[in-house]
Design a protein around this motif. Sequence first.
Motif, PDB file in Angstrom:
ATOM      1  N   ASP A  85       0.846  -1.189   0.000  1.00  0.00           N
ATOM      2  CA  ASP A  85       0.000   0.000   0.000  1.00  0.00           C
ATOM      3  C   ASP A  85       0.885   1.245   0.000  1.00  0.00           C
ATOM      4  O   ASP A  85       1.448   1.618   1.030  1.00  0.00           O
ATOM      5  N   PHE A  86       1.004   1.900  -1.154  1.00  0.00           N
ATOM      6  CA  PHE A  86       1.858   3.080  -1.253  1.00  0.00           C
ATOM      7  C   PHE A  86       1.307   4.251  -0.447  1.00  0.00           C
ATOM      8  O   PHE A  86       2.053   5.173  -0.106  1.00  0.00           O
ATOM      9  N   ALA A  87       0.015   4.247  -0.142  1.00  0.00           N
ATOM     10  CA  ALA A  87      -0.587   5.361   0.594  1.00  0.00           C
ATOM     11  C   ALA A  87      -0.288   5.300   2.085  1.00  0.00           C
ATOM     12  O   ALA A  87      -0.459   6.294   2.795  1.00  0.00           O
ATOM     13  N   ASN A  88       0.163   4.149   2.567  1.00  0.00           N
ATOM     14  CA  ASN A  88       0.392   3.981   3.999  1.00  0.00           C
ATOM     15  C   ASN A  88       1.807   4.436   4.350  1.00  0.00           C
ATOM     16  O   ASN A  88       2.789   3.854   3.884  1.00  0.00           O
ATOM     17  N   PRO A  89       1.953   5.480   5.187  1.00  0.00           N
ATOM     18  CA  PRO A  89       3.292   5.988   5.509  1.00  0.00           C
ATOM     19  C   PRO A  89       4.163   4.982   6.245  1.00  0.00           C
ATOM     20  O   PRO A  89       5.385   5.109   6.245  1.00  0.00           O
ATOM     21  N   ALA A  92       6.282   3.400   3.663  1.00  0.00           N
ATOM     22  CA  ALA A  92       7.263   4.360   3.139  1.00  0.00           C
ATOM     23  C   ALA A  92       8.463   4.469   4.055  1.00  0.00           C
ATOM     24  O   ALA A  92       9.615   4.563   3.594  1.00  0.00           O
ATOM     25  N   ASP A 113       4.360  -2.274  -6.636  1.00  0.00           N
ATOM     26  CA  ASP A 113       3.102  -2.633  -5.994  1.00  0.00           C
ATOM     27  C   ASP A 113       3.010  -4.150  -5.877  1.00  0.00           C
ATOM     28  O   ASP A 113       3.117  -4.867  -6.866  1.00  0.00           O
ATOM     29  N   ASP A 237      -6.289   2.309   5.224  1.00  0.00           N
ATOM     30  CA  ASP A 237      -6.285   3.754   5.021  1.00  0.00           C
ATOM     31  C   ASP A 237      -7.156   4.437   6.081  1.00  0.00           C
ATOM     32  O   ASP A 237      -8.039   3.818   6.684  1.00  0.00           O
ATOM     33  N   TYR A 238      -6.928   5.738   6.248  1.00  0.00           N
ATOM     34  CA  TYR A 238      -7.675   6.511   7.248  1.00  0.00           C
ATOM     35  C   TYR A 238      -9.183   6.369   7.064  1.00  0.00           C
ATOM     36  O   TYR A 238      -9.919   6.226   8.036  1.00  0.00           O
ATOM     37  N   THR A 264      -3.077   4.478  11.133  1.00  0.00           N
ATOM     38  CA  THR A 264      -3.986   5.068  10.157  1.00  0.00           C
ATOM     39  C   THR A 264      -5.443   4.749  10.502  1.00  0.00           C
ATOM     40  O   THR A 264      -6.322   5.608  10.400  1.00  0.00           O
TER      41      THR A 264
END
Length: 344
Positions: A85-89, A92, A113, A237-238, A264
């Motif tokens: 999940d690229f959106a999850n910091p 990262a 991905d 995600d949030y 999140t």
Amino acid sequence: MSTKRNDPAPAVPASGKLASISAVAQHAGVSIATVSRVLNGTKAVNDDTRARVEAAVAALGYRANALARSLMRGETRLLLVLVPDFANPYFAEIVKGVESVTRKNGYGLVVADASETLSRDSPSLDSLYNRLADGVISLARFADLKPLLMEIPDLPWVACSEFVEDGEIPNVSIDHRQAAIDAVQYLINRGHRRIALLTADEDYQWARQRREGYEFALRRANIPIDAQLVRIARGTDYVYGMEAAGTLLAMETAPTAVFAVSDTLAIGAIKAFRRVGRRVPEDIAVMGFDDIPVARVFEPALTTIAQPVRELGATAAELLLKRLAGGPAESCTLQHALIVRASA
């Protein structure tokens, strides 16, 4: 009186393009194979020949193609990192830890991905079968990896974040079960008895292990496990935290505390509670998991379980490099910590 120097100018191609290895060979009066031996150090070359080749390289401004050299040696100096999940910091931060080690060791990273790469019709899958990466660090669900591990058994893998109990591949993780026990026990010690769980897809082993820790802590405190207090979010995600927490608000007897299996989800839950006028932590306490950077600056600052996120990535990279060097790479469990802030 001025004097004119007779030093030859570098024989840079008129086109301005970088010189080729054949141009270096011609300039030095040797074969391309000899230039390759000098550049790669694969075979002994006498001092005079080496000097001529090095002088030609300097004169032409030649830069060897690192990828081509690596392919000749049977390696690419590239590592693949599979991210769910690229959106999850959280992920990262792990990648930053991986990169801190690989950069120093001369490896490049390809971040992909996970779901797309592991799909049977994905072009990215060809890169693994064709060995265009020397090894893989996977943050994906271990269950998704098993078919591929069977088909490419000699490709070095390391699992990161997922705790792999059967030991098929080396992994670096924390003790997710014990971390969840610590989180729930903190809430119990604060007087909470109705503690909800916001969890994720339990195809992830860490999600199952955190739920196991939640249930163990409740049983140990003689608190009945209420299935109605467990909500499985559709993602991490949030927005999914807001969605799952919203269903708790419809209960006749709402929980007094929530343990979320990711920061999140926890932050999403707090936003859902605020929208209906519930104060955190006065009306409902919220505990997160991961300690992502935003956890300390969000209001209220998030009480959470801290994973050594960058260390997870760095350790995974070190394990993979050990495997690539032919050495043993044993799995590693890192320490977590309970971080008390304002939300619980």
